[in-house]
Scaffold this active site. Structure first.
Site, short mmCIF file in Angstrom:
data_model
loop_
_atom_site.label_atom_id
_atom_site.label_comp_id
_atom_site.label_asym_id
_atom_site.label_seq_id
_atom_site.Cartn_x
_atom_site.Cartn_y
_atom_site.Cartn_z
CG ASN A 1 -7.74 0.77 -0.64
OD1 ASN A 1 -7.95 1.86 -1.16
ND2 ASN A 1 -8.72 0.03 -0.12
CG LEU A 41 -10.55 -0.63 12.52
CD1 LEU A 41 -9.41 -0.09 11.67
CD2 LEU A 41 -11.88 -0.05 12.07
N GLY A 65 -4.24 2.91 18.63
CA GLY A 65 -3.34 2.40 17.61
C GLY A 65 -2.84 3.51 16.72
CE LYS A 111 -4.15 -1.91 2.20
NZ LYS A 111 -5.14 -1.72 3.28
CG ASP A 136 -8.17 0.45 3.30
OD1 ASP A 136 -8.99 -0.42 2.95
OD2 ASP A 136 -6.94 0.33 3.14
#
Length: 293
Positions: free
Chosen positions: A95, A232, A135, A74, A110
């Site tokens: 992507n 996710l 994250g 990516k 995404d």
């Protein structure tokens, strides 16, 4: 209705990744082509990182309509493209590639797929809301940038490695103009901030099957009704993190919608047609169910 026979007029879309055997995309896209009677087909290709430049050149040479790009390509694909959409440029990852008469244009569906999943799956619009992201990896970056571009009022980011949270917060603030602030990880998170945000997004791999009992170090007791908490991860359906959030009264959403809508948006970029979302969802759910058996 059978699947249209492949012929000399068939338009080809594909996936570049390493590996690609696990991908749900072929089932989703081919089901959509069949439903709309489009003479398209979607094929996954295992592309070794060293072969990525040749693979991208082949998109032009073979006249492929479009390409999905997954790990580990990516970021590496960016300098190989002719043009990159502004959001993908900010995210620093592509992507989805669209071949426009030999000109390769890169997008990132995404982040936009995640925002679409919020709107469609939870009736949650990010505009003027606040969010906390757990994250700071590639998924977190896509989510953070797209949330900011969707009108978010403020953003907080926490990560086990504080420097990575600080870097992502600085990047979002600089590129989007939305103030992003790095916070301590785990139970050092200020409870008042956890309580005040409208949206919490868990982007790490903690809790993913087979490690379904894992849960990020997070003050779950600060969550409450009126908040939306997303993870996710989609295997399992409900992670330990989401179960903990639901127990506090928060609404929850897993990552299946993001997976679905990133494909929906890619389909529409390639075909110029409205995607049959229900068909793609059904194909995706079937594949996920089979994988869990």
């Amino acid at each position: 209705m059978g699947f249209p026979a492949i012929n000399g007029n068939t338009k080809v879309c594909c996936l570049f990744g390493w590996p690609v055997e696990h991908s749900f995309s072929p089932a989703m896209h081919n089901a959509a082509y069949q439903r709309l009677s489009l003479n398209y087909t979607y094929v996954p290709f295992n592309v070794h990182p060293a072969s990525l430049p040749q693979a991208v050149q082949a998109v032009r040479a073979l006249g492929l309509v479009g390409v999905n790009v997954t790990v580990p390509h990516k970021q590496a694909v960016l300098p190989l493209l002719d043009q990159i959409d502004a959001a993908a440029q900010m995210i620093g990852a592509v992507n989805t590639i669209v071949n426009v008469d030999g000109k390769l244009v890169g997008y990132n569906t995404d982040g936009s797929g995640f925002v679409k999943s919020l709107i469609e799956g939870a009736r949650f619009a990010p505009k003027n809301k606040t969010a906390l992201i757990l994250g700071a990896g590639g998924a977190a970056r896509a989510v953070a940038v797209q949330l900011a571009l969707s009108g978010l009022a403020g953003l907080y980011i926490t990560n086990r490695t504080p420097a990575r949270a600080a870097e992502l917060a600085e990047h979002v603030s600089r590129t989007t103009g939305v103030q992003a602030v790095a916070l301590p990880w785990g139970h050092d998170l200020p409870a008042d901030i956890v309580m005040e945000v409208d949206l919490v997004v868990q982007t790490t791999s903690m809790g993913m099957s087979p490690h379904i009992d894992q849960c990020p170090d997070f003050p779950l007791t600060a969550l409450h009704a009126g908040q939306l908490v997303c993870d996710l991860i989609y295997n399992p359906d409900q992670t330990a993190f989401l179960r903990g959030a639901a127990a506090r009264g928060a609404a929850t959403l897993n990552g299946l919608g993001m997976l679905l809508y990133q494909g929906v948006l890619a389909f529409e970029l390639w075909t110029g047609q409205t995607a049959p979302v229900d068909v793609m969802r059904e194909a995706l759910l079937k594949q996920v169910a089979e994988r869990r058996e």
